[in-house]
Each structure stands twice: as structure tokens, then as C-alpha cells.
Design an enzyme around this catalytic site. Sequence first.
Site, PDB file in Angstrom:
ATOM      1  N   HIS A   1       2.879   3.102  -9.029  1.00 31.08           N
ATOM      2  CA  HIS A   1       2.720   1.651  -9.172  1.00 31.08           C
ATOM      3  C   HIS A   1       3.967   1.036  -9.821  1.00 31.08           C
ATOM      4  O   HIS A   1       4.403  -0.043  -9.448  1.00 31.08           O
ATOM      5  CB  HIS A   1       1.478   1.326 -10.009  1.00 31.08           C
ATOM      6  CG  HIS A   1       0.189   1.711  -9.332  1.00 31.08           C
ATOM      7  ND1 HIS A   1      -0.091   1.371  -8.030  1.00 31.08           N
ATOM      8  CD2 HIS A   1      -0.893   2.418  -9.771  1.00 31.08           C
ATOM      9  CE1 HIS A   1      -1.291   1.839  -7.694  1.00 31.08           C
ATOM     10  NE2 HIS A   1      -1.792   2.483  -8.738  1.00 31.08           N
TER      11      HIS A   1
ATOM     12  N   ARG B   1       0.306   7.566  -2.761  1.00 27.19           N
ATOM     13  CA  ARG B   1       0.873   8.642  -1.928  1.00 27.19           C
ATOM     14  C   ARG B   1       2.338   8.884  -2.267  1.00 27.19           C
ATOM     15  O   ARG B   1       2.826  10.001  -2.264  1.00 27.19           O
ATOM     16  CB  ARG B   1       0.716   8.287  -0.436  1.00 27.19           C
ATOM     17  CG  ARG B   1      -0.641   8.675   0.111  1.00 27.19           C
ATOM     18  CD  ARG B   1      -0.958   7.935   1.366  1.00 27.19           C
ATOM     19  NE  ARG B   1      -1.333   6.562   1.075  1.00 27.19           N
ATOM     20  CZ  ARG B   1      -1.425   5.592   1.981  1.00 27.19           C
ATOM     21  NH1 ARG B   1      -1.138   5.849   3.242  1.00 27.19           N
ATOM     22  NH2 ARG B   1      -1.795   4.397   1.635  1.00 27.19           N
ATOM     23  N   TRP B   2       3.045   7.826  -2.603  1.00 23.74           N
ATOM     24  CA  TRP B   2       4.457   7.965  -3.000  1.00 23.74           C
ATOM     25  C   TRP B   2       4.543   8.828  -4.252  1.00 23.74           C
ATOM     26  O   TRP B   2       5.378   9.729  -4.349  1.00 23.74           O
ATOM     27  CB  TRP B   2       5.051   6.574  -3.248  1.00 23.74           C
ATOM     28  CG  TRP B   2       6.516   6.562  -3.564  1.00 23.74           C
ATOM     29  CD1 TRP B   2       7.546   6.409  -2.682  1.00 23.74           C
ATOM     30  CD2 TRP B   2       7.127   6.710  -4.858  1.00 23.74           C
ATOM     31  NE1 TRP B   2       8.753   6.450  -3.330  1.00 23.74           N
ATOM     32  CE2 TRP B   2       8.515   6.631  -4.667  1.00 23.74           C
ATOM     33  CE3 TRP B   2       6.639   6.888  -6.149  1.00 23.74           C
ATOM     34  CZ2 TRP B   2       9.426   6.720  -5.722  1.00 23.74           C
ATOM     35  CZ3 TRP B   2       7.537   6.987  -7.203  1.00 23.74           C
ATOM     36  CH2 TRP B   2       8.914   6.900  -6.980  1.00 23.74           C
TER      37      TRP B   2
ATOM     38  N   LEU C   1      11.004 -21.157  -3.415  1.00 26.33           N
ATOM     39  CA  LEU C   1       9.999 -20.235  -2.874  1.00 26.33           C
ATOM     40  C   LEU C   1       8.697 -20.305  -3.672  1.00 26.33           C
ATOM     41  O   LEU C   1       8.702 -20.269  -4.907  1.00 26.33           O
ATOM     42  CB  LEU C   1      10.563 -18.796  -2.957  1.00 26.33           C
ATOM     43  CG  LEU C   1       9.573 -17.659  -2.683  1.00 26.33           C
ATOM     44  CD1 LEU C   1       9.201 -17.598  -1.207  1.00 26.33           C
ATOM     45  CD2 LEU C   1      10.152 -16.306  -3.128  1.00 26.33           C
TER      46      LEU C   1
ATOM     47  N   ASP D   1       0.837  -1.201   0.000  1.00 25.97           N
ATOM     48  CA  ASP D   1       0.000   0.000   0.000  1.00 25.97           C
ATOM     49  C   ASP D   1       0.874   1.254   0.000  1.00 25.97           C
ATOM     50  O   ASP D   1       1.954   1.258   0.592  1.00 25.97           O
ATOM     51  CB  ASP D   1      -0.914  -0.026   1.234  1.00 25.97           C
ATOM     52  CG  ASP D   1      -2.081   0.948   1.118  1.00 25.97           C
ATOM     53  OD1 ASP D   1      -2.276   1.527   0.031  1.00 25.97           O
ATOM     54  OD2 ASP D   1      -2.793   1.130   2.122  1.00 25.97           O
TER      55      ASP D   1
ATOM     56  N   SER E   1      -8.388  -5.267   4.523  1.00 27.30           N
ATOM     57  CA  SER E   1      -8.922  -4.982   3.180  1.00 27.30           C
ATOM     58  C   SER E   1      -9.235  -6.230   2.368  1.00 27.30           C
ATOM     59  O   SER E   1      -8.815  -6.342   1.215  1.00 27.30           O
ATOM     60  CB  SER E   1      -7.960  -4.081   2.393  1.00 27.30           C
ATOM     61  OG  SER E   1      -7.812  -2.851   3.043  1.00 27.30           O
TER      62      SER E   1
HETATM   63  C1  FPP Z   1      -2.033   0.136  -3.324  1.00 26.58           C
HETATM   64  O1  FPP Z   1      -1.514   1.421  -3.391  1.00 26.58           O
HETATM   65  C2  FPP Z   1      -1.452  -0.669  -4.374  1.00 26.58           C
HETATM   66  C3  FPP Z   1      -2.165  -1.257  -5.371  1.00 26.58           C
HETATM   67  C4  FPP Z   1      -3.622  -1.183  -5.506  1.00 26.58           C
HETATM   68  C5  FPP Z   1      -1.502  -2.004  -6.430  1.00 26.58           C
HETATM   69  C6  FPP Z   1      -0.251  -2.726  -6.035  1.00 26.58           C
HETATM   70  C7  FPP Z   1       0.484  -2.958  -7.275  1.00 26.58           C
HETATM   71  C8  FPP Z   1       1.810  -2.913  -7.421  1.00 26.58           C
HETATM   72  C9  FPP Z   1       2.785  -2.796  -6.340  1.00 26.58           C
HETATM   73  C10 FPP Z   1       2.365  -2.992  -8.764  1.00 26.58           C
HETATM   74  C11 FPP Z   1       1.997  -4.197  -9.512  1.00 26.58           C
HETATM   75  C12 FPP Z   1       2.486  -5.442  -8.875  1.00 26.58           C
HETATM   76  C13 FPP Z   1       2.868  -6.500  -9.570  1.00 26.58           C
HETATM   77  C14 FPP Z   1       3.186  -7.771  -8.883  1.00 26.58           C
HETATM   78  C15 FPP Z   1       3.007  -6.451 -11.010  1.00 26.58           C
HETATM   79  P1  FPP Z   1      -2.538   2.607  -3.592  1.00 26.58           P
HETATM   80  O2  FPP Z   1      -2.637   2.903  -5.033  1.00 26.58           O
HETATM   81  O3  FPP Z   1      -3.836   2.290  -2.924  1.00 26.58           O
HETATM   82  O4  FPP Z   1      -1.785   3.744  -2.811  1.00 26.58           O
HETATM   83  P2  FPP Z   1      -2.449   4.986  -2.039  1.00 26.58           P
HETATM   84  O5  FPP Z   1      -3.301   4.406  -0.930  1.00 26.58           O
HETATM   85  O6  FPP Z   1      -1.254   5.718  -1.527  1.00 26.58           O
HETATM   86  O7  FPP Z   1      -3.240   5.756  -3.059  1.00 26.58           O
END
Ligand code: FPP
Length: 262
Positions: free
Chosen positions: A59, A46-47, A153, A42, A218
Site C-alpha cells: 500500500h 500481490r505486489w 485539476l 488494485d 467493485s
Molecule cells: C487494492 O489493492 C488497494 C486498496 C484497497 C487500497 C488502495 C490504497 C492505496 C493505493 C494507498 C492509499 C492511497 C492514498 C490516496 C493515500 P489490494 O490490497 O486489494 O491488492 P491485492 O488484490 O493484490 O491484494
Amino acid sequence: MVLSMHGCGEKHRKEHKEMDYRELIKELDLTKLPRHVGIIMDGNGRWAKQHHRPRLLGHRAGVKATRLAVELADEVNIQVLTMFAFSTENWSRPQSEIDGLMKLLREFMHKEVIELNRKNVHLSILGSPDKVNPKLWKEIYETAAITSRNTGLKFNIAFNYGSRQEIVEGIKALYKAASVDRSLIQNLSPEKFSDYLYTTGLPDPDLIIRTSGESRLSNFMMWQAAYAEIIISPVLWPDFSKFEFVKVLLEYQKRNRRFGGI
Ligand code: FPP
């Protein structure tokens, strides 16, 4: 000149960081590692905001952190790593972000599968095909299948995953099987029901990590997480380094797990 000095500094910093996490690994009790770690990645959005970049770049930066987490799990010999990449609720995001996430997953699978295979990693997708472009679903399944004979793994990508959906699908599968064999219902136990979930055959997670300071499950492995230790890292997912991962594992090793006993 300035550029090359900057480059040198970067390299030095990276080497230093590498050394740091290897030093920290020495503090781990390798006999008390979690068998299964689940990660709720998560904080990508924000990053991106902090870096004044579009969300998709967050992402993309998150994919790099994913790669590092898999490497670390492999390095310390964790048996199973499950990472939450896309939830059944993420369909409510803007279509452009959904498309971007699908593209990233596709790219990740194609780029990483050779290296993962070389490392003897067994890659699987946990989730439902519902709403996913059937061509993409087939493609990611076939790509993961390349690693199906590997014995190292077990790396699961939870994609279009939701615990409630998983449990409902499990009940439907059980209902179907029970129409042939009624004893399946009479003899049903929590352990036997686990066989109808996507995680069949895997140990339950001992540790669930969520980044970015949020403390929610979640809809992630709610059945399987009954006795998992939950550790919330304040770090945003794209900044979750091997060092941070080892720090969380050390914290896990300080926990006193009682499983309902005393
Ligand atoms: C949550 O951050 C993250 C996600 C909904 C997607 C996670 C996906 C990745 C790390 C990239 C894809 C992964 C693979 C394995 C290809 P958010 O967008 O909710 O962040 P925020 O809460 O700061 O807005």
C-alpha cells in the site's frame, strides 16, 4: 564505489523512463482527453507478495504511484481525477491493514496538501463518514478544504466510498428535500438525481482504469460510469507509472464512443 555506480545506473534508468513518458505524451491528441478519469487502484497486496514484503508496504508503494498519477493528470490537463482508496467493503480486512490504510491516507493528506495547493489542485474526499473515526474524518476534510478555492485539476479521493451507499444516501437526501417541495419527485430526471450524489457538479467519468488485470467495477461509480470506457491494465498498482498512464490514455483515444447511437 560499487554503491555509487549502482546509484548512477538507477538515476540513468529513471531519467530514461521520464524521457519515455514525455515522448509518449507527444502521441496524445490533447483535444480528445477524457474529462474525468476514475482509477481503481488494485494489486498492492500481490505486489507486496511478489517482493516478499508485508501487505502494508504494498500500500505504501501504492501511495507513490498515486502521486505519479496525480502529477500526470495535471501535466496533460485532465479536468477531474477520482481515485478509489478505500471502499465500504474494505472494512472486512484485518484491523491491522485497516489501521495502516487510515494512517497512510492521513500521512498522504498532510504531506501532499502543500504541493497540491501550489499546483492549484482542488482536492476533495468522496465517501461516507459512517464507521470512520470522526477525528480522522474531520482532519482529512479540513485538510482537503485548504485547496477548496483552487481552479486546476479536481482530484478526488474516494475514501469509505461505495456506489450503493452513495445512491442510498442520495435517495435519503432527495426524500428529505421532497418533503418540502413535492415537485422535486415529479420533475426528477437522471441528470437531476446526479445532483444528490457525491460527484455533484462533476462530469461523469469518460474513462475508468482498473489495474492488476481484474475486470470488475467493485461498487465504484456505478451510476456515473454508465458510458465510461473501461480499460484494464495488467500492471499492479505500485508499478503503474506515468508511462503506463499515457499508454492507457492512448488506448482510450482509439475507442469509438457511441453513447447508444450508431
Ligand atoms: C487494492 O489493492 C488497494 C486498496 C484497497 C487500497 C488502495 C490504497 C492505496 C493505493 C494507498 C492509499 C492511497 C492514498 C490516496 C493515500 P489490494 O490490497 O486489494 O491488492 P491485492 O488484490 O493484490 O491484494
